[in-house]
Write an enzyme that holds these catalytic residues in place. Sequence first.
Site, PDB file in Angstrom:
ATOM      1  N   ARG A 273      17.798  -2.740 -11.917  1.00  0.00           N
ATOM      2  CA  ARG A 273      17.359  -2.628 -13.315  1.00  0.00           C
ATOM      3  C   ARG A 273      17.495  -1.204 -13.849  1.00  0.00           C
ATOM      4  O   ARG A 273      17.477  -0.997 -15.052  1.00  0.00           O
ATOM      5  CB  ARG A 273      15.911  -3.116 -13.455  1.00  0.00           C
ATOM      6  CG  ARG A 273      15.796  -4.625 -13.461  1.00  0.00           C
ATOM      7  CD  ARG A 273      14.368  -5.099 -13.499  1.00  0.00           C
ATOM      8  NE  ARG A 273      13.724  -5.006 -12.201  1.00  0.00           N
ATOM      9  CZ  ARG A 273      12.497  -5.451 -11.935  1.00  0.00           C
ATOM     10  NH1 ARG A 273      11.796  -6.017 -12.901  1.00  0.00           N
ATOM     11  NH2 ARG A 273      11.991  -5.340 -10.721  1.00  0.00           N
ATOM     12  N   GLN A 274      17.609  -0.239 -12.936  1.00  0.00           N
ATOM     13  CA  GLN A 274      17.773   1.158 -13.371  1.00  0.00           C
ATOM     14  C   GLN A 274      19.267   1.483 -13.406  1.00  0.00           C
ATOM     15  O   GLN A 274      19.775   2.276 -12.625  1.00  0.00           O
ATOM     16  CB  GLN A 274      17.020   2.093 -12.422  1.00  0.00           C
ATOM     17  CG  GLN A 274      15.514   1.859 -12.433  1.00  0.00           C
ATOM     18  CD  GLN A 274      14.772   2.846 -11.546  1.00  0.00           C
ATOM     19  OE1 GLN A 274      15.140   4.007 -11.435  1.00  0.00           O
ATOM     20  NE2 GLN A 274      13.711   2.370 -10.894  1.00  0.00           N
TER      21      GLN A 274
ATOM     22  N   LYS B  25      12.787  -9.984 -29.042  1.00  0.00           N
ATOM     23  CA  LYS B  25      11.524  -9.381 -28.619  1.00  0.00           C
ATOM     24  C   LYS B  25      11.662  -7.869 -28.587  1.00  0.00           C
ATOM     25  O   LYS B  25      12.753  -7.324 -28.506  1.00  0.00           O
ATOM     26  CB  LYS B  25      11.123  -9.873 -27.227  1.00  0.00           C
ATOM     27  CG  LYS B  25      12.010  -9.357 -26.125  1.00  0.00           C
ATOM     28  CD  LYS B  25      11.402  -9.504 -24.750  1.00  0.00           C
ATOM     29  CE  LYS B  25      12.230  -8.698 -23.754  1.00  0.00           C
ATOM     30  NZ  LYS B  25      11.758  -8.803 -22.389  1.00  0.00           N
TER      31      LYS B  25
ATOM     32  N   ASP C 235      17.068 -16.574 -16.960  1.00  0.00           N
ATOM     33  CA  ASP C 235      16.992 -15.135 -16.724  1.00  0.00           C
ATOM     34  C   ASP C 235      17.586 -14.851 -15.347  1.00  0.00           C
ATOM     35  O   ASP C 235      17.788 -15.772 -14.555  1.00  0.00           O
ATOM     36  CB  ASP C 235      15.537 -14.661 -16.787  1.00  0.00           C
ATOM     37  CG  ASP C 235      15.416 -13.233 -17.324  1.00  0.00           C
ATOM     38  OD1 ASP C 235      16.392 -12.473 -17.189  1.00  0.00           O
ATOM     39  OD2 ASP C 235      14.349 -12.884 -17.870  1.00  0.00           O
TER      40      ASP C 235
ATOM     41  N   ASP D 267       9.891 -11.437 -12.654  1.00  0.00           N
ATOM     42  CA  ASP D 267       9.100 -10.407 -11.984  1.00  0.00           C
ATOM     43  C   ASP D 267       7.616 -10.703 -12.185  1.00  0.00           C
ATOM     44  O   ASP D 267       7.015 -11.444 -11.429  1.00  0.00           O
ATOM     45  CB  ASP D 267       9.501  -9.030 -12.499  1.00  0.00           C
ATOM     46  CG  ASP D 267       8.936  -7.901 -11.648  1.00  0.00           C
ATOM     47  OD1 ASP D 267       8.102  -8.171 -10.751  1.00  0.00           O
ATOM     48  OD2 ASP D 267       9.303  -6.735 -11.866  1.00  0.00           O
ATOM     49  N   THR D 268       7.022 -10.189 -13.245  1.00  0.00           N
ATOM     50  CA  THR D 268       5.593 -10.462 -13.478  1.00  0.00           C
ATOM     51  C   THR D 268       5.386 -11.755 -14.273  1.00  0.00           C
ATOM     52  O   THR D 268       4.257 -12.218 -14.393  1.00  0.00           O
ATOM     53  CB  THR D 268       4.924  -9.303 -14.239  1.00  0.00           C
ATOM     54  OG1 THR D 268       5.570  -9.161 -15.511  1.00  0.00           O
ATOM     55  CG2 THR D 268       5.035  -8.001 -13.469  1.00  0.00           C
TER      56      THR D 268
ATOM     57  N   GLY E  69       5.605 -12.211 -17.432  1.00  0.00           N
ATOM     58  CA  GLY E  69       5.114 -11.995 -18.800  1.00  0.00           C
ATOM     59  C   GLY E  69       6.117 -12.382 -19.866  1.00  0.00           C
ATOM     60  O   GLY E  69       5.782 -13.053 -20.854  1.00  0.00           O
ATOM     61  N   THR E  70       7.373 -11.977 -19.681  1.00  0.00           N
ATOM     62  CA  THR E  70       8.421 -12.271 -20.659  1.00  0.00           C
ATOM     63  C   THR E  70       8.591 -13.775 -20.843  1.00  0.00           C
ATOM     64  O   THR E  70       8.632 -14.274 -21.974  1.00  0.00           O
ATOM     65  CB  THR E  70       9.768 -11.657 -20.208  1.00  0.00           C
ATOM     66  OG1 THR E  70       9.626 -10.239 -20.148  1.00  0.00           O
ATOM     67  CG2 THR E  70      10.894 -12.005 -21.162  1.00  0.00           C
TER      68      THR E  70
END
Length: 322
Positions: free
Chosen positions: A104-105, A201, A229, A233-234, A236-237
Site C-alpha cells: 500500500r506504500q 469517498k 476490493d 483490512d479493518t 471500515g471502508t
Amino acid sequence: MTGMKATGQKQLMLFTGRTHPKLAEEVAEELGIEVVPTRFDTFANSEIFVRYLESVRGCDAFVIQSHADPVNESIMEQLIMVDALKRASAKRITVVTPFLGYARQDKKHRGREPISARLMTDLFRTAGADRMMAVDLHTDQIQGFFDGPVDHLFALPILAEYVSGKVGNSEITVVSPDAGRVRTADRWADRLGAPLAIIHKRRDPDVTNEVKVHEVVGEVEGRICVLVDDMIDTGGTLVKAAEALFEQGASKVIAAATHGVLSGPAVERLQNSRISEVIITNTLPLDKDRTFEKLTELSIAPLVARAVNEVFTDGSVTSLFD
C-alpha cells in the site's frame, strides 16, 4: 528427493517460511511434490536462522511466504531463505508472495514519506531473487519496482466463479468501494457481464483510517451489489460502502476481496454489518478467532501451483487469465 520435480535437467524445489505453511502444502500437493524440509530457529534475541535439509544446488527454487502478522518477521525470514538459497548455488530463485507486505506504500502522498513497496522489491533483489510472483498487488505499477520478471496473478476467476454460482449475473451490479479500485471492479464487471457502480469517498486527512462516504455513482436500486476490493483490512471502508448502497435501495450486498487481512475490529464490524457474505481467498493465514459466520474462504493454491508450473516449464503465466 521428496521436495523436487524434474523436467530434463531442471529440478523444481518448493520452500516455505513459517507464516503460512498450510498454503505451501496445498500448492505442493497440486504440483505432486513435497515442500523441502527446512530447519528454522529463532534465537533468544529474536534473530532468525534457516538451514535447508536437502541439497538445492542447480535447482529452480520457489520460496513461498505471505507477509502476515508479524509482517516484518515474515519478510525478514523470506529474505534470509533467499540468501541461503543463493549461497547454496540454487540456479534460479523465485520469491512467491501471495500477499506482499508494504504494497500500500507504493507512492508518496505528501513530502518526506517513504515508498516502502519499492524498498521491498529492492531487498528481495539484493537478497538474490531472480523473479517475483504475487497475487493481486495493491497497484499494478509495483511490477515495475522489481528489476526482473514479475508474475502478477489474479484471484478474480476464483472469486467471480463462486459469486456467479450463487447469484444470477443479471441481478448483479459490481461496486468499487472507492476511486482507487475502479480498475479491479471494471475487470469484475467485464467477467460477469454486469453493470458497474462507484462509491465516491474521502478520507479525513487528520484521522488515520477514518473514511467519509459520499455518493453512489451508478444504478444500484433493487440490485444485488458485489463490493470488490483487493484486501479487507479493518473492514471500515466496506461496511460504510454497504450502508451507502442500502440507502440507495440495494436489495443485497456481498463483499469479495483477495486478501483477508482482517485487522483489529474487522471481524466484529463485518459480522454485525448488513453485508450478507464476505468472500476471501487463503493468501493469508486465518486464525480461528478471525473466522465468522458470514465468511467464506476459497483456496488460491491451484492458481499458484499452475503459475509455478508455467514458470518452471517456460510456459505462459498470462495464458492462465486469457
